[in-house]
Design an enzyme around this catalytic site. Structure first.
Site, PDB file in Angstrom:
ATOM      1  CG  ASN A  98      -2.047   0.965   1.142  1.00 22.92           C
ATOM      2  OD1 ASN A  98      -1.847   2.130   0.818  1.00 22.92           O
ATOM      3  ND2 ASN A  98      -3.251   0.513   1.434  1.00 22.92           N
ATOM      4  CG  HIS A 131     -10.048  -3.588  -0.216  1.00 20.36           C
ATOM      5  ND1 HIS A 131      -9.464  -4.151   0.900  1.00 20.36           N
ATOM      6  CD2 HIS A 131      -9.222  -2.577  -0.592  1.00 20.36           C
ATOM      7  CE1 HIS A 131      -8.333  -3.525   1.171  1.00 20.36           C
ATOM      8  NE2 HIS A 131      -8.165  -2.566   0.294  1.00 20.36           N
ATOM      9  CE  LYS A 135      -7.066  -5.613  -2.101  1.00 15.08           C
ATOM     10  NZ  LYS A 135      -6.059  -5.124  -3.058  1.00 15.08           N
TER      11      LYS A 135
END
Length: 246
Positions: A98, A131, A135
């Site tokens: 990330n 999410h 994803k």
């Protein structure tokens, strides 16, 4: 700076917007239509594709002497291959699960909290992540990083499991870090680490409001990796960027 974008989906387009706003030139956009295109003329590449294509994209960049920032997740079991690839090429590669600055600060705070909580067996840890439905991987790379860091920072936890494992009878026995994943709507990303006892709970949470934070972090990483004043070579992470500044 001349930037090649390898992967031109939602994240690639968000990164392009940040690149242009910071005065950079996007010289290549790789999508399914031109997959395999070499990053000729680029100072740095930013790779956000799919797990099954990530290693070949990294190799292509390194073979052409182009530093590469990798945001694709789902390939970390092949890290030794990537390390060997970087070493052999003498090039530079920066990877992160990330790129959000906020998430990377969360990683640091979570590591410190894990060290503090480890002696207190009454508290059990859990990682939750939510999410959008598009994803591909679950758990997310960010959740796996949080779990890995807890593993490294504690004696009570080792590895991870994709559900809430029952607590061992011996509260000091080693157990995996439970990760709960949810895919719903268009949620950009939300991650929480909670330490819970029968009496109270401590929770660390990062919630993204969109893709801009991830995209900005990826561009900052590219600026750091390709800084002409430094001549960087080797394998790097966002910790290196935060430690030295972008």
């Amino acid at each position: 700076m001349r930037i090649a974008l390898i992967g031109y989906g939602r994240m690639g387009k968000a990164i392009e917007t940040i690149c242009l706003s910071r005065g950079h030139e996007v010289v290549l956009k790789v999508s399914t239509a031109n997959a395999g295109a070499a990053p000729m003329g680029a100072d740095v590449a930013i790779e956000f594709s799919r797990p099954e294509h990530a290693l070949e994209n990294m190799k292509r960049c390194l073979d052409h002497g182009v530093p590469v920032v990798v945001g694709t997740t789902g390939w970390y079991d092949r890290m030794p291959e990537v390390q060997a690839m970087v070493s052999k090429s003498g090039g530079a590669l920066l990877w992160a699960s990330n790129f959000s600055i906020g998430v990377n600060l969360l990683f640091r705070v979570s590591r410190q909290l894990a060290r503090l909580m480890d002696p207190h067996a009454a508290y059990a840890v859990k990682v939750d992540e939510v999410h959008h439905v598009h994803k591909l991987d679950a758990p997310s790379g960010t959740a796996l990083t949080l779990a890995r860091d807890i593993d490294l920072a504690t004696l009570r936890y080792s590895g991870w499991v994709g559900n809430e494992a029952p607590a061992p009878e011996d509260p000091t026995a080693t157990r995996p870090v439970p990760i709960l994943s949810e895919r719903t709507g268009e949620v950009p990303g939300k991650h929480s680490v909670s330490w819970t006892s029968t009496e109270d709970r401590i929770v660390l949470t990062h919630e993204a409001f969109g893709r801009q934070g991830f995209a900005t972090g990826a561009v900052l990483a590219a600026e750091w990796l390709a800084d002409p004043r430094q001549q960087r070579a080797g394998l790097f992470t966002m910790d290196d960027v935060l430690n030295t500044g972008s």
